[in-house]
Design a protein around this motif. Structure first.
Motif, mmCIF file in Angstrom:
data_model
loop_
_atom_site.group_PDB
_atom_site.id
_atom_site.type_symbol
_atom_site.label_atom_id
_atom_site.label_comp_id
_atom_site.label_asym_id
_atom_site.label_seq_id
_atom_site.Cartn_x
_atom_site.Cartn_y
_atom_site.Cartn_z
ATOM 1 N N GLU A 82 0.826 -1.205 0.000
ATOM 2 C CA GLU A 82 0.000 0.000 0.000
ATOM 3 C C GLU A 82 0.862 1.257 0.000
ATOM 4 N N ALA A 83 1.925 1.266 0.810
ATOM 5 C CA ALA A 83 2.824 2.418 0.825
ATOM 6 C C ALA A 83 3.489 2.565 -0.538
ATOM 7 N N ALA A 84 3.914 1.435 -1.123
ATOM 8 C CA ALA A 84 4.569 1.474 -2.431
ATOM 9 C C ALA A 84 3.632 2.065 -3.481
ATOM 10 N N LYS A 106 1.714 -21.278 -2.632
ATOM 11 C CA LYS A 106 0.603 -20.748 -3.408
ATOM 12 C C LYS A 106 1.077 -20.584 -4.829
ATOM 13 N N ASN A 107 0.259 -21.019 -5.752
ATOM 14 C CA ASN A 107 0.674 -20.934 -7.133
ATOM 15 C C ASN A 107 0.183 -19.617 -7.720
ATOM 16 N N ASP A 108 0.770 -18.533 -7.251
ATOM 17 C CA ASP A 108 0.309 -17.215 -7.677
ATOM 18 C C ASP A 108 1.517 -16.289 -7.647
ATOM 19 N N SER A 109 1.685 -15.473 -8.639
ATOM 20 C CA SER A 109 2.854 -14.594 -8.705
ATOM 21 C C SER A 109 2.658 -13.352 -7.853
ATOM 22 N N ALA A 110 1.492 -13.208 -7.235
ATOM 23 C CA ALA A 110 1.237 -12.039 -6.408
ATOM 24 C C ALA A 110 0.687 -12.486 -5.062
ATOM 25 N N GLU A 111 0.665 -11.560 -4.117
ATOM 26 C CA GLU A 111 0.076 -11.851 -2.812
ATOM 27 C C GLU A 111 -1.390 -12.244 -2.987
ATOM 28 N N LEU A 112 -2.044 -11.550 -3.900
ATOM 29 C CA LEU A 112 -3.445 -11.846 -4.162
ATOM 30 C C LEU A 112 -3.759 -11.385 -5.578
ATOM 31 N N SER A 113 -4.451 -12.219 -6.335
ATOM 32 C CA SER A 113 -4.835 -11.836 -7.689
ATOM 33 C C SER A 113 -6.346 -11.935 -7.811
ATOM 34 N N ILE A 144 -4.797 -6.320 2.399
ATOM 35 C CA ILE A 144 -4.356 -6.934 1.146
ATOM 36 C C ILE A 144 -5.431 -6.826 0.074
ATOM 37 N N ALA A 145 -6.672 -7.213 0.441
ATOM 38 C CA ALA A 145 -7.761 -7.122 -0.523
ATOM 39 C C ALA A 145 -8.454 -5.781 -0.317
ATOM 40 N N THR A 146 -7.930 -4.735 -0.956
ATOM 41 C CA THR A 146 -8.479 -3.395 -0.738
ATOM 42 C C THR A 146 -9.720 -3.174 -1.599
ATOM 43 N N ASP A 147 -10.526 -2.194 -1.185
ATOM 44 C CA ASP A 147 -11.746 -1.891 -1.929
ATOM 45 C C ASP A 147 -11.452 -1.601 -3.399
ATOM 46 N N PHE A 148 -10.303 -0.966 -3.659
ATOM 47 C CA PHE A 148 -10.040 -0.610 -5.052
ATOM 48 C C PHE A 148 -10.000 -1.839 -5.942
ATOM 49 N N ILE A 149 -9.254 -2.865 -5.558
ATOM 50 C CA ILE A 149 -9.186 -4.025 -6.458
ATOM 51 C C ILE A 149 -10.473 -4.849 -6.409
ATOM 52 N N LEU A 150 -11.190 -4.777 -5.302
ATOM 53 C CA LEU A 150 -12.441 -5.533 -5.243
ATOM 54 C C LEU A 150 -13.567 -4.841 -6.020
ATOM 55 N N GLN A 287 -3.911 -7.081 -9.077
ATOM 56 C CA GLN A 287 -3.122 -7.962 -8.225
ATOM 57 C C GLN A 287 -2.492 -7.147 -7.117
ATOM 58 N N GLN A 288 -2.451 -7.704 -5.936
ATOM 59 C CA GLN A 288 -1.793 -7.022 -4.831
ATOM 60 C C GLN A 288 -0.385 -7.569 -4.701
ATOM 61 N N PRO A 289 0.632 -6.678 -4.832
ATOM 62 C CA PRO A 289 2.004 -7.161 -4.708
ATOM 63 C C PRO A 289 2.343 -7.511 -3.260
ATOM 64 N N TRP A 290 3.571 -7.930 -3.052
ATOM 65 C CA TRP A 290 4.033 -8.353 -1.725
ATOM 66 C C TRP A 290 4.635 -7.161 -0.991
ATOM 67 N N ASN A 291 4.987 -7.374 0.265
ATOM 68 C CA ASN A 291 5.873 -6.440 0.957
ATOM 69 C C ASN A 291 7.185 -6.407 0.192
ATOM 70 N N LEU A 292 7.777 -5.233 0.044
ATOM 71 C CA LEU A 292 8.938 -5.105 -0.830
ATOM 72 C C LEU A 292 10.176 -4.629 -0.081
ATOM 73 N N ILE A 293 11.336 -5.135 -0.519
ATOM 74 C CA ILE A 293 12.598 -4.549 -0.075
ATOM 75 C C ILE A 293 12.971 -3.508 -1.122
ATOM 76 N N ILE A 294 13.184 -2.290 -0.672
ATOM 77 C CA ILE A 294 13.494 -1.210 -1.604
ATOM 78 C C ILE A 294 14.809 -0.561 -1.210
ATOM 79 N N ALA A 295 15.435 0.113 -2.172
ATOM 80 C CA ALA A 295 16.711 0.776 -1.888
ATOM 81 C C ALA A 295 16.867 1.971 -2.790
ATOM 82 N N ASN A 296 17.763 2.849 -2.395
ATOM 83 C CA ASN A 296 18.120 3.953 -3.279
ATOM 84 C C ASN A 296 18.944 3.386 -4.431
ATOM 85 N N ARG A 297 18.680 3.907 -5.612
ATOM 86 C CA ARG A 297 19.291 3.391 -6.828
ATOM 87 C C ARG A 297 20.826 3.324 -6.744
ATOM 88 N N LYS A 298 21.442 4.308 -6.064
ATOM 89 C CA LYS A 298 22.902 4.399 -6.028
ATOM 90 C C LYS A 298 23.562 3.191 -5.371
#
Ligand SMILES: *[C@@H]1O[C@H](CO)[C@@H](O)[C@H](O)[C@H]1NC(C)=O
Ligand SMILES: *[C@@H]1O[C@H](CO)[C@@H](O)[C@H](O)[C@H]1NC(C)=O
Ligand SMILES: *[C@@H]1O[C@H](CO)[C@@H](O)[C@H](O)[C@H]1NC(C)=O
Ligand SMILES: *[C@@H]1O[C@H](CO)[C@@H](O)[C@H](O)[C@H]1NC(C)=O
Ligand SMILES: *[C@@H]1O[C@H](CO)[C@@H](O)[C@H](O)[C@H]1NC(C)=O
Length: 738
Positions: A82-84, A106-113, A144-150, A287-298
């Motif tokens: 959600e933050a992402a 789970k045979n799914d490429s996302a947290e929830l599709s 995870i299942a937000t109103d927008f995707i539902l 699709q709802q993505p997963w929690n993500l590890i993010i970093a500054n590009r540098k």
């Protein structure tokens, strides 16, 4: 000899220098990374920092983590999807390194599709669905299942069929109800359980009025979602429904079950394109993505390698070239800082390449647009670039949750200008300093909610006199004296008039507060008393109320300056004290410490008329004129938009209120800046009917003004009652706050 010796000596120095340089370089390469942490991670952070490879930087919420990584103030961290999704559109330097997956296979490429199933006999794609039996899981399960995707499916279908119902006449006059009516009008008997608005009392009323939407639901409590909502939705389809919203994972489980295997050929996936695919070939909606590890590009590439080394046993797609980190690195303490709180999400899938947040997320779903639906929007007034930024992030955050109407941010010069813009219908709503309450009401604005604070942050106006003053021993003595007030129409000004009227020190002959105070004082300084936007009345003596004010020689060239800004030396609380010290007889200011003044120069005259014997501002609460909240959310007193604004406010409180688990906290700092949109002292929104004393006190200040106007002018239908009869729903909604 000497020469060689000295040469050797020099070489020795060089060697030491080289060694030193090498050492410095080594220390430099080991400069610890910084990671986003929250305050609850403090103990783990202390342990991690013993090893000097990662240092914690604390953020109040995840949006600030994103902003700090963007600006290279922090190197990496974890964010919720959600933050992402809130930040994706705004950020350039944040890249995605990995996903946290759970160990459940789970045979799914996302947290929830989200997928849509139809009967294979269906033709006409997204058209031809009018009157069809619609099956839906319901709403508000989790983050995870937000109103927008539902709601994505039904919103797309209604739009495609020109059936959004913008012209619908609904009792509550809300876009929210228009949406429900549109779904109800378009589909046939359905099962689309709630909660719709999320507040049981109102939901129950809506369930009755739109019962067609729950006609097909199987449970006794028709509109309440069952225990397995996504399976219920498929059951509804299989037992006679025409189209069902559910998840990919649920479809797999359902049709892999031997009892249902024989029905595989009856159903297919309805894709966004309108195509129908067989069950062997799924097509996804949101699709709802997963929690993500993010970093500054540098620093992305070195952090990516290090993460694979630190957490070697948690990596799904292991790189055999990477050596696990030594066991003494205190990684065990880093894990809870970086990993999601839900313990089963402990597998890391390293992401290929270096996608930006937007590039990464667009593979999963559309970033919800913030443009308005049915031409309806809530225009929020902002007063600075920083506030405008926060507002735009808030607008995106609201759109992500399908909160309607959408928020549109409009920048003005200052809060004062915002009030004028609401009056002239250029904007709809602003959270304004309590200070402007009187002027706002003169502009026909009214509060919709009160941002409530902790006790220490409440406003307590006091009357201050010089400590050498002996002639003033009661409120009555103030008549004909020189007054110093922070601002004409301000909260200190109003509290003083109110108290003086209540004690018959001010006459009751008129309700024109400006005129009353004008007759009561002699030469004074009340900044703004010359200014039409301060809603001054025609019967005040402007010269008298501006007479003591002095221009600031550094900021103002004019000889007289009555402005309500720093061009006037006596503007504001400190200005009023300065005025008292130099030229006035008494000042009315908000109780504070005032470190720039010697508190021994002043003493306080209490509301009850007794003078506090000890010098200084530190007096007890009963001595103050009143005790009130420090801000209010204002809109036009009468406007067809009030119920819509009320719904948006309720949602802001529910989804972005202060709470450690929210990705975005609207009452908190943004981009490391305080007091944007709301004061940071805000703990939550309170109802305008709240029983809290400081809120009742504040409301009382204005009821007294209104009551007075009503008795003098013979207007028995005071504005307050008018409001309640015209707008029952908006008012009822606002009762929900506590
Ligand atoms: C799903 O499972 C099948 C085998 O049942 C496998 O071939 C496929 O790669 C899996 N897909 C994903 C995305 O994991
Ligand atoms: C439901 O409909 C009734 C009758 O039209 C109306 O009085 C009531 O206000 C409606 N309730 C809601 C929540 O719309
Ligand atoms: C059964 O599950 C597998 C993966 O777990 C999936 O690939 C397959 O499509 C499912 N069968 C049906 C009919 O959904
Ligand atoms: C955050 O603040 C920095 C300066 O402190 C500014 O450069 C940047 O534009 C701000 N970002 C947002 C999104 O407000
Ligand atoms: C007036 O109020 C102050 C502050 O509460 C109190 O200390 C004082 O005793 C009161 N004086 C009278 C005369 O009641």
């Amino acid at each position: 000899m000497r020469y060689t010796n000295s040469k050797r000596g020099k070489m020795g120095v060089c060697r030491v220098l080289v060694l030193l340089l090498a050492l410095i370089c080594e220390i430099y390469t080991q400069e610890p990374y910084t990671i986003c942490a929250s305050l609850k991670d403090k103990a783990d952070c202390d342990q991690v920092e013993r090893k000097e490879f990662v240092r914690c930087k604390f953020n109040l919420h995840q949006v600030d983590c994103l902003l700090n990584i963007e600006q290279d103030k922090i190197d990496f961290g974890r964010v919720t999807p959600e933050a992402a999704l809130i930040g994706a559109k705004f950020l350039k330097n944040v890249v995605v390194l990995g996903e946290f997956r759970n160990n459940a296979v789970k045979n799914d490429s996302a947290e929830l599709s989200v997928v849509v199933l139809v009967r294979k006999t269906h033709t006409g794609g997204l058209r031809n669905l009018r009157g069809k039996k619609y099956c839906h899981p319901g709403f508000k399960f989790n983050q995870i299942a937000t109103d927008f995707i539902l709601k994505e499916f039904e919103n797309t279908v209604l739009k495609e069929n020109n059936a959004e119902g913008c012209q619908n006449n609904v009792i509550t006059e809300t876009l929210f109800e228009k949406e429900i009516k549109a779904v109800s009008d378009f589909f046939g008997p359905s099962c689309r359980p709630g909660p719709w608005i999320g507040f049981e009392k109102y939901d129950n009323d809506f369930y009755k009025n739109y019962s067609k939407l729950c006609e097909l639901c199987n449970n006794n409590d028709k509109c309440r979602p069952g225990n397995e909502p996504f399976t219920d939705s498929i059951n509804c389809l299989v037992n006679g429904g025409d189209v069902a919203v559910t998840t990919l994972d649920t479809v797999y489980q359902y049709f892999n079950n031997t009892d249902n295997k024989n029905r595989i050929d009856e159903f297919g996936y309805l894709c966004k394109s309108g195509d129908i695919n067989g069950l062997e070939d799924p097509c996804m909606w949101g699709q709802q993505p997963w929690n993500l590890i993010i970093a500054n590009r540098k620093k992305e590439s070195s952090i990516k390698k290090d993460i694979q080394s630190w957490f070697a046993s948690n990596i799904i797609n292991k790189d055999s070239n990477i050596v696990p980190a030594p066991s003494d690195m205190n990684i065990d303490y880093l894990q809870p800082i970086l990993f999601p709180e839900e313990k089963d999400y402990n597998q890391i899938q390293i992401v290929e390449g270096t996608p930006s947040l937007l590039e990464y997320l667009e593979k999963y779903r559309v970033i919800p647009p913030t443009n308005e639906k049915c031409d309806e929007k809530i225009r929020w007034c902002t007063v600075s670039n920083a506030e405008q930024e926060k507002c735009e992030w808030l607008a995106q955050a609201s759109a992500n949750l399908a909160i309607q109407p959408t928020i549109k941010c409009i920048q003005s010069h200052n809060t004062f200008a915002c009030l004028e813009d609401i009056k002239t219908d250029k904007v709809d709503v602003v959270s304004s300093d309590a200070h402007f309450g009187y002027i706002a009401r003169k502009k026909d604005l009214a509060p919709l909610a009160f941002p409530d604070t902790a006790g220490k942050d409440r406003i307590k106006p006091i009357i201050v006199i010089r400590s050498t003053e002996n002639d003033i021993t009661s409120l009555k003595n103030l008549e004909g004296k020189k007054a110093c007030v922070p601002e004409y129409g301000g909260i200190e000004w109003l509290s003083f008039i109110n108290t003086a009227r209540a004690q018959d020190v001010l006459s009751h002959s008129s309700c024109d507060y400006g005129q009353l105070i004008s007759n009561f004082v002699t030469d004074s300084c009340m900044p703004g008393a010359h200014d039409k936007e301060h809603e001054i009345s025609g019967s005040i003596n402007q010269d008298k109320l501006c007479k003591l004010c002095q221009p600031d020689p550094q900021e103002s060239k004019t000889g007289v300056n009555c402005n309500s800004n720093s061009g006037n030396r006596f503007y504001g609380n400190s200005g009023a004290l300065k005025c008292l010290k130099e030229v006035g007889d008494y000042a009315v200011v908000t109780q504070e410490a005032y470190p720039d003044f010697n508190s021994n120069d002043f003493k306080v005259l209490c509301k009850n008329g007794s003078v506090v014997s000890a010098a200084g501002f530190n007096v007890d609460e009963n001595c103050a004129l009143t005790k009130i909240i420090d801000s209010e959310v204002l809109a036009k007193k009468v406007s067809p938009k009030l119920a819509n604004i009320a719904i948006v406010l309720l949602n802001l409180e529910a989804h972005f209120g202060s709470d450690r688990h929210k990705s975005f906290e609207v009452f908190n700092a943004f981009n490391n800046t305080l007091d944007l949109l709301f004061k940071d002292s805000t703990q939550g929104l309170s109802s305008i009917q709240s029983d809290s004393e400081h809120i009742k006190n504040f409301v009382q200040l204005f009821t007294d003004v209104e009551k007075c106007a009503a008795t003098i002018d013979g207007k028995s239908n005071s504005a307050a009652t008018l409001r309640i009869t015209i707008l029952p729903f908006a008012i009822c909604l606002l009762f929900i706050f506590y």
